[in-house]
Scaffold this motif. Structure first.
Motif, PDB file in Angstrom:
ATOM      1  N   VAL A 361       1.370  -1.358   0.567  1.00  0.00           N
ATOM      2  CA  VAL A 361      -0.004   0.243  -0.249  1.00  0.00           C
ATOM      3  C   VAL A 361       0.810   1.358  -0.270  1.00  0.00           C
ATOM      4  O   VAL A 361       0.666   2.308  -0.695  1.00  0.00           O
ATOM      5  N   ALA A 362       2.145   1.306   1.252  1.00  0.00           N
ATOM      6  CA  ALA A 362       2.922   2.132   0.977  1.00  0.00           C
ATOM      7  C   ALA A 362       3.648   2.683  -0.520  1.00  0.00           C
ATOM      8  O   ALA A 362       3.447   3.464  -0.449  1.00  0.00           O
ATOM      9  N   ALA A 363       4.194   1.509  -1.365  1.00  0.00           N
ATOM     10  CA  ALA A 363       4.412   1.912  -2.452  1.00  0.00           C
ATOM     11  C   ALA A 363       3.818   1.990  -3.761  1.00  0.00           C
ATOM     12  O   ALA A 363       3.798   2.801  -4.288  1.00  0.00           O
ATOM     13  N   LYS A 364       2.072   1.931  -3.283  1.00  0.00           N
ATOM     14  CA  LYS A 364       1.900   2.747  -4.591  1.00  0.00           C
ATOM     15  C   LYS A 364       1.246   3.716  -4.215  1.00  0.00           C
ATOM     16  O   LYS A 364       1.793   5.088  -4.773  1.00  0.00           O
ATOM     17  N   MET A 365       1.107   3.871  -2.610  1.00  0.00           N
ATOM     18  CA  MET A 365       0.761   5.525  -2.478  1.00  0.00           C
ATOM     19  C   MET A 365       2.049   6.841  -2.498  1.00  0.00           C
ATOM     20  O   MET A 365       1.659   7.231  -3.458  1.00  0.00           O
ATOM     21  N   PHE A 366       2.982   6.313  -2.873  1.00  0.00           N
ATOM     22  CA  PHE A 366       3.873   6.608  -2.939  1.00  0.00           C
ATOM     23  C   PHE A 366       4.407   7.206  -4.372  1.00  0.00           C
ATOM     24  O   PHE A 366       4.972   8.219  -4.909  1.00  0.00           O
ATOM     25  N   ARG A 367       4.298   6.086  -4.888  1.00  0.00           N
ATOM     26  CA  ARG A 367       4.299   5.624  -7.030  1.00  0.00           C
ATOM     27  C   ARG A 367       3.276   6.734  -7.254  1.00  0.00           C
ATOM     28  O   ARG A 367       3.779   8.033  -7.948  1.00  0.00           O
ATOM     29  N   THR A 368       2.214   6.669  -6.761  1.00  0.00           N
ATOM     30  CA  THR A 368       0.596   7.493  -7.168  1.00  0.00           C
ATOM     31  C   THR A 368       1.591   9.373  -6.455  1.00  0.00           C
ATOM     32  O   THR A 368       1.028  10.014  -7.615  1.00  0.00           O
ATOM     33  N   LEU A 369       2.043   9.861  -5.533  1.00  0.00           N
ATOM     34  CA  LEU A 369       2.217  11.128  -5.502  1.00  0.00           C
ATOM     35  C   LEU A 369       3.765  10.937  -6.598  1.00  0.00           C
ATOM     36  O   LEU A 369       3.577  12.452  -6.857  1.00  0.00           O
ATOM     37  N   ALA A 370       4.499  10.580  -6.123  1.00  0.00           N
ATOM     38  CA  ALA A 370       5.865  10.288  -7.576  1.00  0.00           C
ATOM     39  C   ALA A 370       4.878  10.852  -8.784  1.00  0.00           C
ATOM     40  O   ALA A 370       5.583  11.970  -9.719  1.00  0.00           O
ATOM     41  N   ASP A 371       4.355  10.241  -9.147  1.00  0.00           N
ATOM     42  CA  ASP A 371       3.790  10.427 -10.633  1.00  0.00           C
ATOM     43  C   ASP A 371       2.812  12.002 -11.036  1.00  0.00           C
ATOM     44  O   ASP A 371       2.712  12.407 -12.238  1.00  0.00           O
ATOM     45  N   ASP A 372       2.312  12.544  -9.571  1.00  0.00           N
ATOM     46  CA  ASP A 372       1.969  13.971 -10.034  1.00  0.00           C
ATOM     47  C   ASP A 372       3.038  14.331  -9.693  1.00  0.00           C
ATOM     48  O   ASP A 372       2.662  15.874  -9.318  1.00  0.00           O
ATOM     49  N   GLU A 373       4.111  13.853  -9.350  1.00  0.00           N
ATOM     50  CA  GLU A 373       5.310  15.555  -9.455  1.00  0.00           C
ATOM     51  C   GLU A 373       4.785  15.720  -7.747  1.00  0.00           C
ATOM     52  O   GLU A 373       5.445  17.329  -7.713  1.00  0.00           O
ATOM     53  N   ILE A 374       4.564  15.436  -6.853  1.00  0.00           N
ATOM     54  CA  ILE A 374       3.938  15.599  -5.285  1.00  0.00           C
ATOM     55  C   ILE A 374       5.451  14.794  -4.644  1.00  0.00           C
ATOM     56  O   ILE A 374       5.637  14.067  -4.612  1.00  0.00           O
ATOM     57  N   ASN A 375       5.985  16.260  -4.224  1.00  0.00           N
ATOM     58  CA  ASN A 375       7.371  15.998  -2.630  1.00  0.00           C
ATOM     59  C   ASN A 375       7.098  15.544  -1.487  1.00  0.00           C
ATOM     60  O   ASN A 375       5.643  16.377  -0.791  1.00  0.00           O
ATOM     61  N   ILE A 376       7.148  14.573  -1.118  1.00  0.00           N
ATOM     62  CA  ILE A 376       6.808  14.083   0.286  1.00  0.00           C
ATOM     63  C   ILE A 376       7.588  14.758   1.545  1.00  0.00           C
ATOM     64  O   ILE A 376       9.116  15.027   1.739  1.00  0.00           O
TER      65      ILE A 376
END
Ligand code: ASP
Ligand code: MG
Length: 418
Positions: A361-376
């Motif tokens: 779940v975490a991997a998919k969450m971070f990938r989704t944000l990365a694809d939208d260029e959102i920095n964590i």
């Protein structure tokens, strides 16, 4: 003919939020709903919040008079909002032909600790409520307030506290608990942000706790804690319709979606302390000072390099002055730690009881944000929640992207880790 009230009949506590009693017309509507329940033979307790944005207006008024209002007097002031609303509802009930009586929190026997503006309910001795119910009356209890036996003063329960009033009353009366508001239940995301958000028919206490703590505004966190502790099922539903809402309860055999909801918050500030001595007792000194100010800390993060540590924690906007004071106090033990306050971040969380047993779940969450260029900036987790801190300006985009990526708008595929 109306059934006679009788202690063996079911009792219901019906709570109406501020936006459900904002106008005289709405107050009459609430009264009608209470009367209808009474006429179905139930013993009815209504608890209401202050009308519309009354509490905000009273707070602003106080701050215009005094920059940091005396907490006891603030409670005297704020508690009036709920008294006004419940007296008005009681009047309207009379006009619809039923007997009603309104009580302040203290008249209703709601006993709290003495922490002004965030008191916790200790016990309820609902003597007057019970005898009025026995007389067949609809009882209105002013929400959000209580009374401390230690100080003999009026207290308030924190923002949204009428939810806590409702749950505690339901527990004390062995009643069911219905929380009515301008939203029809608990959603997979804030429907104002995500039009495809779906109403959940059921949520477990644990999930609801994580959702309330991470920004879902339907129910007050403290009320959910009380409900879980006392096993009071809550039915969160719309003031404007009879449609079923969301049940918050632990139902046996309840399916556990991997991800149930995306929540967000844009009113927290991240306190970052640098040059904290890396030795036993540093974190204790900071958080003892924070607790002494009754500040609710959410995410806490520490990492150490060489001789010093960096310690971050997030606090709700309302608690920022208290947190500043606490850091000032902690400096006497820790020496000159540097403080930075980051107020341009927001949090987005995924909550789901099934996460516990589903990796990825975490991997998919971070990938989704990365694809939208959102920095964590910061990541924190619990067994059933993953929270990221991201720029506040990106929160809405992140919520939408995650809601879509996890298929939360779609009943069939809800929460699939993919
Ligand atoms: N009126 C209070 C508030 O606005 C309590 C409540 O609404 O439940 O926070
Ligand atoms: Mg309110």
């Amino acid at each position: 003919m109306q059934p006679e009230p009788n202690a063996e009949l079911d009792t219901v506590v019906m709570k109406f939020g501020g936006s459900s009693v904002a106008e005289p017309k709405q107050i009459r509507h609430v009264a009608q709903r209470l009367v209808a329940a009474r006429e179905r033979g139930l013993r009815v307790v209504g608890t209401v919040s202050a009308m519309g944005s009354t509490t905000d207006s009273l707070l602003e008024l106080a701050r215009r008079v005094s920059p940091s209002p005396h907490p006891r007097e603030l409670d005297m002031l704020l508690s009036t909002g709920e008294r006004v609303a419940c007296a008005l509802v009681a009047m309207a009930v009379h006009d619809f032909g039923q007997e009603a009586v309104s009580f302040t929190g203290s008249q209703a026997g709601i006993l709290t600790d003495a922490v002004h503006t965030k008191a916790k309910i200790r016990e309820i001795t609902p003597v007057r409520v019970l005898s009025a119910l026995d007389d067949g009356k609809i009882v209105l209890v002013a929400g959000f307030q209580g009374f401390s036996r230690d100080t003999m003063d009026v207290t308030t329960l924190g923002r949204g506290g009428t939810d806590a009033t409702a749950v505690a009353l339901a527990a004390a009366l062995g009643a069911s608990c219905e929380i009515y508001s301008d939203v029809p239940g608990v959603f997979t995301a804030d429907p104002r942000m995500v039009p495809e958000a779906r109403k959940l028919s059921q949520v477990s206490y644990e999930e609801m706790l994580e959702m309330a703590a991470s920004g879902a505004r339907v129910l007050m966190l403290r009320a959910v804690e009380l409900a879980r502790g006392r096993q009071v099922p809550i039915h969160a539903r719309s003031s404007f319709s009879d449609e079923p809402g969301t049940w918050v309860q632990d139902a046996p055999g309840m399916e556990q979606p991997i991800v149930s909801a995306v929540t967000h918050s844009v009113d927290e500030v991240l306190f970052v302390l640098r040059d904290v001595p890396d030795r036993p007792g540093s974190a204790a000194a900071v958080f003892e000072a924070v607790a002494a100010e009754h500040v609710n800390v959410d995410t806490v993060l520490q990492n150490s390099a060489l001789e010093t540590a960096e310690l971050s924690f997030s606090v709700p906007l309302d608690d920022v002055p208290g947190a500043r004071l606490a850091v000032e106090r902690a400096r006497s033990t820790l020496g000159p730690v540097a403080l930075e306050e980051l107020a341009d971040l927001g949090t987005v969380s995924l909550v789901g009881a099934g996460m516990r047993s589903h990796p990825g779940v975490a991997a998919k969450m971070f990938r989704t944000l990365a694809d939208d260029e959102i920095n964590i900036s910061l990541i924190s987790t619990s067994p059933i929640k993953i929270t990221v801190m991201i720029p506040r300006a990106d929160v809405e985009r992140a919520v939408r992207a995650l809601h879509a990526a996890f298929g939360l708008g779609d009943e069939a595929t809800a929460g699939a880790a993919g």
